[in-house]
Design a protein around this motif. Structure first.
Motif: not given
Length: 337
Positions: A28-41, A129-134, A185-191
């Motif tokens: 898949g393309w996730r290794p090149f695009l970076g992990p899936k993330t959600r917007a912080l609140t 599974g995503v740090d503060r820098e994404g 990079r494919s491991a993280p999944e947003p909640v």
């Protein structure tokens, strides 16, 4: 000449199409695009006494956060944590790891810890599974399990982390070599929604607790970094210690090679004392942390494990390490499978 250029262009386009299709159906393309993330609140968790008590229980006994994030004594033969440095992080000595794995400082120190992190940044790191820098956290941090952590439990863990004494302990960043650094990079999944696990029965409660303790991570054999399907909880994952290699035990309900002959009382006693009869558990098994779980929680975990499909898979660290055809690993008693 024009025909040659046209043919070459078509060949390049075909190769590109093949490459695009190949990547799409494999990694898949996730290794090149970076992990899936959600917007912080800007959410902030109220620090109540109830949350501090629950967060301490989850972090120190159930999820055992302080097991990985606290340096160990260096005295020969010692496996006791340096409790005066609780949560200050450590570099993992993992032979064969493709790089350098670091459990970071999770105390509130503003320079070397998480003192400047927001509550939602901490919650996102724990469950997603995503740090503060994404950036992707290496999945030895079991966020794939913590993704199912209840909203109240993650709030309680954050409150607990804020309560730790701030310890200045500068550590290097985790370094993961190519190509693994991209594959993880494919491991993280947003909640993105609320998480309220089913706790209505002992079995469903036990399933939640076993997930939070990440029991399957250690008690399932691995092949090429992935758990062997059909052998969940059946033991045989091999770990390398200073004293040599050791394999995890089969904790399925198989009566001969697993814990099918355990009673509820036996199960609790093992996790309270670190002994199976007269045999002491290997120090790699963090029973000292789980020993602080309540009887109610240990009984629920036992109830759930009794429902896990029984798998006949002999793992015996007292015997020579031999190839096991069932799991593909070399472990004690492997040739008896």
């Amino acid at each position: 000449m024009r025909g040659f250029l046209r043919a070459a262009a078509i060949a390049v386009l075909v190769l590109l199409a093949v490459a695009v299709i190949g990547v799409s159906v494999t990694i898949g393309w996730r290794p090149f695009l970076g992990p899936k993330t959600r917007a912080l609140t800007d959410r902030k968790f109220e620090a109540t006494l109830e949350r501090l008590k629950r967060g301490t229980y989850v972090a120190e006994h159930l999820a055992a956060c302080t097991d990985c994030h606290t340096p160990f004594e260096t005295a020969p033969g010692s496996s006791e944590n340096m409790l005066h440095k609780k949560g200050s992080g450590q570099i993992f000595p993992l032979p064969g790891f493709p790089g350098t794995l670091v459990a970071p400082n999770i105390t509130p120190d503003s320079e070397t810890g998480v003192g400047k992190w927001t509550d939602d940044e901490l919650a996102r790191a724990i469950r997603e599974g995503v740090d503060r820098e994404g950036h992707t956290l290496f999945p030895m941090m079991p966020y794939s399990h913590y993704r199912g952590m209840s909203d109240e439990d993650v709030a309680s863990v954050v409150v607990y982390l804020r309560s730790l004494p701030a310890i200045k302990n500068a550590l290097p960043a985790t370094v993961v070599n190519f190509p693994v650094k991209y594959l993880v990079r494919s491991a993280p999944e947003p909640v993105t929604g609320e998480v309220h696990p089913d706790m209505s029965t002992p079995v469903s409660r036990g399933q939640y607790l076993v997930m939070m303790a990440a029991c399957s991570d250690c008690h399932t054999p691995m092949k090429r970094g992935q758990p062997v399907r059909g052998l969940e909880f059946a033991g045989g994952r091999v770990f390398e210690e200073a004293t040599g290699k050791v394999a995890s035990a089969n904790i399925t309900a198989d009566p001969v090679t697993g814990i099918g002959n355990y009673t509820e009382e036996t199960f609790i006693k093992v996790l309270r004392t670190g002994y199976v009869g007269t045999r002491q558990l290997n120090p790699l098994m963090p029973w000292q942390f789980y020993s602080g779980l309540t009887d109610e929680d240990l009984k629920a975990m036992y109830a759930y494990l009794k429902t896990v499909p029984a798998v006949s898979h002999r793992v015996d660290n007292s015997k020579p390490m031999t190839l096991c055809k069932k799991c593909g690993q070399v472990h004690g008693g492997g040739d008896e499978n």
